[in-house]
Design a protein around this motif. Structure first.
Motif, PDB file in Angstrom:
ATOM      1  N   ASN A   2       0.868  -1.176   0.000  1.00  0.00           N
ATOM      2  CA  ASN A   2       0.000   0.000   0.000  1.00  0.00           C
ATOM      3  C   ASN A   2       0.903   1.223   0.000  1.00  0.00           C
ATOM      4  N   ILE A   3       0.852   2.020  -1.059  1.00  0.00           N
ATOM      5  CA  ILE A   3       1.719   3.189  -1.176  1.00  0.00           C
ATOM      6  C   ILE A   3       0.863   4.438  -1.349  1.00  0.00           C
ATOM      7  N   VAL A   4       1.089   5.417  -0.461  1.00  0.00           N
ATOM      8  CA  VAL A   4       0.453   6.720  -0.581  1.00  0.00           C
ATOM      9  C   VAL A   4       1.335   7.577  -1.464  1.00  0.00           C
ATOM     10  N   VAL A   5       0.732   8.202  -2.455  1.00  0.00           N
ATOM     11  CA  VAL A   5       1.457   9.127  -3.333  1.00  0.00           C
ATOM     12  C   VAL A   5       0.819  10.501  -3.173  1.00  0.00           C
ATOM     13  N   GLY A   6       1.624  11.454  -2.726  1.00  0.00           N
ATOM     14  CA  GLY A   6       1.181  12.837  -2.622  1.00  0.00           C
ATOM     15  C   GLY A   6       1.839  13.647  -3.714  1.00  0.00           C
ATOM     16  N   ILE A  14       4.809  16.137 -13.197  1.00  0.00           N
ATOM     17  CA  ILE A  14       5.031  15.004 -14.093  1.00  0.00           C
ATOM     18  C   ILE A  14       5.795  13.877 -13.406  1.00  0.00           C
ATOM     19  N   TYR A  15       6.640  14.209 -12.430  1.00  0.00           N
ATOM     20  CA  TYR A  15       7.353  13.169 -11.677  1.00  0.00           C
ATOM     21  C   TYR A  15       6.363  12.277 -10.927  1.00  0.00           C
ATOM     22  N   GLY A  16       5.391  12.889 -10.281  1.00  0.00           N
ATOM     23  CA  GLY A  16       4.377  12.110  -9.572  1.00  0.00           C
ATOM     24  C   GLY A  16       3.525  11.289 -10.519  1.00  0.00           C
ATOM     25  N   ILE A  17       3.199  11.880 -11.655  1.00  0.00           N
ATOM     26  CA  ILE A  17       2.406  11.165 -12.656  1.00  0.00           C
ATOM     27  C   ILE A  17       3.175   9.956 -13.175  1.00  0.00           C
ATOM     28  N   ARG A  18       4.454  10.138 -13.497  1.00  0.00           N
ATOM     29  CA  ARG A  18       5.249   9.017 -14.004  1.00  0.00           C
ATOM     30  C   ARG A  18       5.365   7.914 -12.945  1.00  0.00           C
ATOM     31  N   LEU A  19       5.525   8.303 -11.676  1.00  0.00           N
ATOM     32  CA  LEU A  19       5.568   7.298 -10.618  1.00  0.00           C
ATOM     33  C   LEU A  19       4.269   6.501 -10.592  1.00  0.00           C
ATOM     34  N   LEU A  20       3.141   7.170 -10.687  1.00  0.00           N
ATOM     35  CA  LEU A  20       1.849   6.475 -10.710  1.00  0.00           C
ATOM     36  C   LEU A  20       1.740   5.541 -11.906  1.00  0.00           C
ATOM     37  N   THR A  31      -2.110   1.899  -4.934  1.00  0.00           N
ATOM     38  CA  THR A  31      -1.762   3.302  -4.710  1.00  0.00           C
ATOM     39  C   THR A  31      -2.941   4.088  -4.170  1.00  0.00           C
ATOM     40  N   HIS A  32      -2.595   5.041  -3.302  1.00  0.00           N
ATOM     41  CA  HIS A  32      -3.546   5.961  -2.675  1.00  0.00           C
ATOM     42  C   HIS A  32      -3.056   7.366  -3.007  1.00  0.00           C
ATOM     43  N   LEU A  33      -3.775   8.082  -3.861  1.00  0.00           N
ATOM     44  CA  LEU A  33      -3.332   9.378  -4.377  1.00  0.00           C
ATOM     45  C   LEU A  33      -4.029  10.539  -3.688  1.00  0.00           C
ATOM     46  N   VAL A  34      -3.205  11.528  -3.291  1.00  0.00           N
ATOM     47  CA  VAL A  34      -3.703  12.800  -2.767  1.00  0.00           C
ATOM     48  C   VAL A  34      -2.969  13.906  -3.516  1.00  0.00           C
ATOM     49  N   MET A  35      -3.718  14.875  -4.028  1.00  0.00           N
ATOM     50  CA  MET A  35      -3.107  16.014  -4.721  1.00  0.00           C
ATOM     51  C   MET A  35      -3.549  17.313  -4.055  1.00  0.00           C
ATOM     52  N   SER A  36      -2.615  18.229  -3.897  1.00  0.00           N
ATOM     53  CA  SER A  36      -2.969  19.545  -3.389  1.00  0.00           C
ATOM     54  C   SER A  36      -3.659  20.336  -4.504  1.00  0.00           C
ATOM     55  N   LYS A  37      -4.309  21.436  -4.124  1.00  0.00           N
ATOM     56  CA  LYS A  37      -5.004  22.232  -5.150  1.00  0.00           C
ATOM     57  C   LYS A  37      -4.020  22.817  -6.156  1.00  0.00           C
ATOM     58  N   ALA A  58      -4.446   5.881 -10.175  1.00  0.00           N
ATOM     59  CA  ALA A  58      -4.386   5.415  -8.784  1.00  0.00           C
ATOM     60  C   ALA A  58      -5.531   4.450  -8.487  1.00  0.00           C
ATOM     61  N   ASN A  59      -5.291   3.563  -7.532  1.00  0.00           N
ATOM     62  CA  ASN A  59      -6.355   2.658  -7.090  1.00  0.00           C
ATOM     63  C   ASN A  59      -7.390   3.396  -6.246  1.00  0.00           C
ATOM     64  N   TYR A  60      -6.909   4.321  -5.413  1.00  0.00           N
ATOM     65  CA  TYR A  60      -7.790   5.107  -4.541  1.00  0.00           C
ATOM     66  C   TYR A  60      -7.342   6.557  -4.587  1.00  0.00           C
ATOM     67  N   THR A  61      -8.303   7.477  -4.522  1.00  0.00           N
ATOM     68  CA  THR A  61      -7.986   8.896  -4.511  1.00  0.00           C
ATOM     69  C   THR A  61      -8.705   9.562  -3.343  1.00  0.00           C
ATOM     70  N   TYR A  62      -8.101  10.633  -2.857  1.00  0.00           N
ATOM     71  CA  TYR A  62      -8.628  11.337  -1.687  1.00  0.00           C
ATOM     72  C   TYR A  62      -8.500  12.834  -1.906  1.00  0.00           C
ATOM     73  N   ASP A  63      -9.413  13.579  -1.298  1.00  0.00           N
ATOM     74  CA  ASP A  63      -9.354  15.029  -1.302  1.00  0.00           C
ATOM     75  C   ASP A  63      -8.327  15.462  -0.258  1.00  0.00           C
ATOM     76  N   ASN A  64      -7.510  16.431  -0.583  1.00  0.00           N
ATOM     77  CA  ASN A  64      -6.461  16.886   0.325  1.00  0.00           C
ATOM     78  C   ASN A  64      -7.027  17.498   1.607  1.00  0.00           C
ATOM     79  N   ASP A  65      -8.289  17.910   1.586  1.00  0.00           N
ATOM     80  CA  ASP A  65      -8.933  18.424   2.798  1.00  0.00           C
ATOM     81  C   ASP A  65      -9.571  17.312   3.621  1.00  0.00           C
ATOM     82  N   GLY A  66      -9.548  16.083   3.125  1.00  0.00           N
ATOM     83  CA  GLY A  66     -10.227  14.956   3.765  1.00  0.00           C
ATOM     84  C   GLY A  66      -9.414  14.339   4.894  1.00  0.00           C
ATOM     85  N   LEU A  67      -9.286  15.049   5.980  1.00  0.00           N
ATOM     86  CA  LEU A  67      -8.468  14.570   7.091  1.00  0.00           C
ATOM     87  C   LEU A  67      -9.076  13.376   7.823  1.00  0.00           C
TER      88      LEU A  67
END
Length: 184
Positions: A2-6, A14-20, A31-37, A58-67
């Motif tokens: 399980n890898i979180v990618v921020g 593009i570095y984050g995109i290529r990693l994904l 993968t669990h993806l979170v992106m800032s605005k 990503a397998n799962y995505t989250y809102d950056n405000d979703g604490l």
């Protein structure tokens, strides 16, 4: 794994995109993806990818405000958190324990649970505050892998440069790969 990618607002989304893209084809990785605005903004400014395309990597995505997201809790087991690119704001938040976004909270969870945390700070020039924040995190065991191109591999394209960075991240994650050309 399980890898979180921020992906944060520093230039170099593009570095984050290529990693994904690379992690998507590794069967044992979720993968669990979170992106800032500002990551979202930079993807539009710097790449030809749509946000939907990136989210689809990503397998799962989250809102950056979703604490309250599951990755904000140490009881949800992850193997690693990678922040690429990592803005200086996010670096400062992590270094000082400020968990005001899901990206910084996920990093804090990795630290408190002694899990692997990798940051790829993208800024130049660096000032003393940036360096002190990186040193503090390095002393805590955080792997710091700034996007610095290698030239021993004689890169011919932007893909060569991106693949080298992702190769280094995957190496640190313990994921066998031949993404980039290695030192002979």
């Amino acid at each position: 794994m399980n890898i979180v990618v921020g992906i944060t607002g520093a230039s170099g989304a593009i570095y984050g995109i290529r990693l994904l893209e690379v992690l998507k084809i590794v069967p044992q990785v979720t993968t669990h993806l979170v992106m800032s605005k500002y990551a979202v903004k930079n993807i539009g400014l710097e790449t030809d990818y749509s946000i939907e395309q990136v989210l689809g990597l990503a397998n799962y995505t989250y809102d950056n405000d979703g604490l309250a997201a599951r990755i904000s809790s140490g009881s949800y087991i992850t193997d690693a958190t990678v922040i690429v690119p990592c803005s200086m704001k996010t670096l400062a938040c992590i270094s000082n324990g400020i968990c005001d976004t899901l990206v910084s909270r996920a990093a804090d969870v990795a630290l408190k649970e002694s899990r692997k945390l990798i940051i790829c700070p993208r800024e130049t020039p660096l000032n003393s505050i940036h360096l002190e924040n990186m040193l503090k995190l390095s002393r805590l065991g955080v792997k710091i892998i700034p996007p610095m191109p290698a030239f021993y591999n004689k890169p011919k394209t932007l893909d060569d440069v991106l693949n080298h960075q992702v190769m280094k991240i995957c190496d640190c994650l313990g994921i066998a790969n031949e993404i980039g050309r290695r030192w002979e």
